[in-house]
Scaffold this active site. Structure first.
Site, PDB file in Angstrom:
ATOM      1  N   SER A 145       0.869  -1.165   0.000  1.00 36.42           N
ATOM      2  CA  SER A 145       0.000   0.000   0.000  1.00 36.42           C
ATOM      3  C   SER A 145       0.912   1.223   0.000  1.00 36.42           C
ATOM      4  CB  SER A 145      -0.901  -0.008   1.236  1.00 36.42           C
ATOM      5  OG  SER A 145      -1.900   0.980   1.097  1.00 36.42           O
ATOM      6  N   GLU A 146       0.755   2.104  -0.990  1.00 40.25           N
ATOM      7  CA  GLU A 146       1.783   3.116  -1.227  1.00 40.25           C
ATOM      8  C   GLU A 146       1.849   4.184  -0.140  1.00 40.25           C
ATOM      9  OE1 GLU A 146      -0.793   2.547  -3.305  1.00 40.25           O
ATOM     10  OE2 GLU A 146      -1.540   4.398  -4.214  1.00 40.25           O
TER      11      GLU A 146
END
Lengths: 239, 213, 239, 213
Positions: free
Chosen positions: B46-47
């Site tokens: 998840s960035e």
């Protein structure tokens, strides 16, 4: 020893705020935002701010509070959805907006704190983001040059911190906070829990105290969640 | 019969390989996590700063400090780790993520992708999309084949502002699956059940070759 | 799930070594060096190596072992004192040497892992280090452009690690290891202690597993100290 | 009577201010830690990745994982933190260290410093010195006033390869203390006991102004 601990947000920001200044604010959406310090900036009424933050809060919360007061002149962000007031102010021309790809924004801030005035990235080549910027080929790939970002003031939110300014963040509330702590001319941190010097794991400190000029016990924390998303409990558990 | 959103997500999940580190975008790509084939283990990035994203929490167990890039509450796994946004995008930009599955507004036959901005409408921002398409090894786009108006979205050239140039490797629509190569251009490699090549041609502006298995 | 854990250094390096390759090796002096993997590279006898490491070990230890075997063609380092054999090989022209300022070396490696092909720094401007490199002014200051470094193989040493490749380093043994873990086409880690997945503090993991392709339980660790430096105990304690 | 090494270190310690983050080089600069004035608290950075460096350990308590940039064993303090070399030099390059005290081979009247390389001799490398002089706000150099041969080391121009250009703010030698400014050049501001201006002039190649307090 110079004391870094201040008694509340207003005191922590005392002497640091001026109209037209640039402020970096940590957080991703409402996660890990320096709520207490933002509220104090609202109360101080300083105006014409350039705010560097991945998002601009939501209506009535986080940086949304500064929008309500008309205190923000320009935002440098990667994403500003979820905010009707933002949309109105932007479309009416009251608010200036500079979009950065999220990774470019993060790296520009990291560069600002690290004494790197400019770097090259593939991100955004061939898009609006690269317009007017220098392009350059390295090993057959085209890259765009991006400049560092710094701010007059960085406000960050951590989970735990000590009197030396050492900080530890919790889970995904870390996000932009560590880089911003390095890129402010002055950095003020708020923490959920002030702990004794020596209580934090020395191998696990995310922001060494050198980057933090002032620190407060923040809160009480509302910690609103933008999108509570759950899945049903398995039936046998629910039964 | 065109594919549903779940069908498209399931087809996209076939692109996953054991041991892959993967970033899933918002919308249909998020559904891909529900279709990971048996025997395959992938790690979701998840960035906003997490590796090893778990499922959504049970009711009452949401943690405000634990969200994904779509700002939804999530959970952690025993293998999870957290890091800053700078470290997260260093990971993405540095080519360490094997696969990104993203939504799209338009795809061009040279692999250009537009998925962040419609001129004249309020622009929310590109978030991490430009970094993902520029940095991730293989980019899979999942989108409806045509606009609600019926206008094609697989085009000769994108008319919307670009997210990235020549970045799409595979396109999955409700009508079929298309490989896109820098030299080869677009090749239709799969059709949804009962969808014909003629229907696809009628709904596509881009030129494409045929190699339906 | 693909298994990352390998049974010993030889197996961990199997298929990865070839003459003329570039190897990054973590560590500062003898502190935090991947001793077990270096010994395996010595045993494998691979030659003509370009080695990127802050130092080159000492006579008879760490990378000094690869010098003894004549396996290194070129070093990219910031400091290579404390090594007589190095001096002999260098002065005889057998060994090529590229000096980088320590911070530039660290940043070039970080850039290599982060998809940044080049960046600007003030370090080295006006010195031999900047010769032949592009200079550029930003805001009235002159900077030199430095390029990213990557390697065919990075070998790193951590304190604890798990089957996912998550790593935690201990004290100043961290040094160059985290960046090198990101900049190898393949990265092999050795750890003092393999722990269960989930045992490491998720907020405190220094190298997320994505960067580690193979991992071994290393050792037995000699952990030599280059300069044991002590102070006398206060007399009342000694008494 | 010229200053001893300890005298020079003690004089350098007067440059410390309460709350400073400081990096001390190898040699005489290391001795500065023994002369920190009462009531002043400074934090020592070690560029191999530590903030809050403590004193040397007691015999038998050395830890192989805990060394300074000179590779000597050290100890930690309650306030200490550890970080990578990249983060350490980001800290240095980014201007977060207030003061660096370094040794020198030659200093020029424009503030150039040479302290890493003698052509024709085996070169050990610059280590972190170039980063420190380029990144740290204030650079203090401590060195003998002349070579063993008697040749001056405060020069019109350095003859040795440079570590940095125009980087030295203050020079402390066994004969006195010199301020160096980009426009002002060199100013002698203090003399060691019984050392005369004439003696300094005789042993100095650089031009300098006089403002002895």
């Amino acid at each position: 020893m110079l004391r870094k601990i201040r008694d509340g947000a207003a005191e922590a920001l005392s002497g640091l705020l001026f109209d037209g200044m640039t402020v970096m604010s940590g957080g991703f959406g409402l996660c890990g935002t320096p709520e207490t310090l933002i509220a104090a900036i609202k109360a101080a009424g300083v105006r014409e701010l350039t705010v560097i933050s991945n998002n601009c809060g939501i209506d009535g919360a986080s940086l949304g509070l500064l929008l309500e007061g008309g205190q923000i002149r320009k935002m440098i962000s990667s994403y500003v959805g979820e905010n009707k007031l933002f949309e109105q102010l932007y479309l009416s021309g009251t608010l200036e907006l500079e979009f950065n790809p999220q990774g470019t924004l993060a790296e520009r801030i990291r560069a600002g704190g690290a004494g790197i005035p400019a770097f090259f990235t593939r991100t955004g080549v061939g898009t609006l983001v690269a317009e007017g910027k220098e392009l350059r080929d390295f090993d057959g790939q085209t890259y765009v040059m991006e400049r560092a970002l710094t701010a007059d003031l960085a406000i960050v939110k951590a989970w735990k911190g000590d009197a030396e300014g050492n900080l530890i963040y919790r889970k995904t509330a870390r996000n932009f906070n560590p880089m911003m702590a390095t890129a402010g001319k002055v950095t003020v941190a708020e923490v959920e829990e002030l702990v004794e010097v020596g209580a934090l794991d020395k191998d696990g400190i995310h922001t060494p105290g050198i980057f933090v000029d002032r620190i407060i016990q923040g809160g009480p924390y509302e910690k609103r969640i933008e999108r509570v998303t759950t899945r049903p409990r398995p039936e046998r558990e629910a039964a | 019969m065109a594919w549903t959103r779940e069908d498209m997500a399931a087809r996209a999940a076939l692109e996953l390989k054991d041991g892959f580190y993967v970033n899933l975008g918002i919308g249909i790509p998020t559904l891909v996590a529900n279709h990971i084939p048996a025997g395959i283990s992938v790690t979701l990035q998840s960035e906003n700063g997490m590796l090893g994203m778990g499922p959504f929490p049970y009711p009452g167990e949401a943690d405000a400090d634990l969200i994904n890039a779509g700002k939804q509450t999530i959970t952690e796994l025993p293998s999870s780790s957290y890091f800053s946004s700078a470290d997260s995008f260093a990971m993405i930009r540095g080519g360490h993520i094997a696969l990104s599955i993203l939504g799209g507004m338009q795809v061009a036959q040279n692999g250009d992708l537009a998925n962040w901005m419609v001129p004249g409408k309020m622009v929310k921002g590109m978030g991490g999309a430009m970094d993902l398409v520029a940095g991730v090894g293989r980019v899979v786009v999942v989108m409806d084949h045509v606009e609600k108006s019926g206008a094609p979205k697989l085009l000769t050239r994108c008319t919307l502002p670009l997210t990235g140039v020549g970045v799409v490797d595979l396109l999955i629509t409700d009508l079929g699956v298309f490989e896109i190569g820098p030299d080869e251009g677009v090749t239709l490699i799969e059709l949804a059940p009962d969808v014909t090549v003629e229907e696809v041609k009628a709904k596509t502006e881009a030129a494409f070759a045929l190699a339906v298995k």
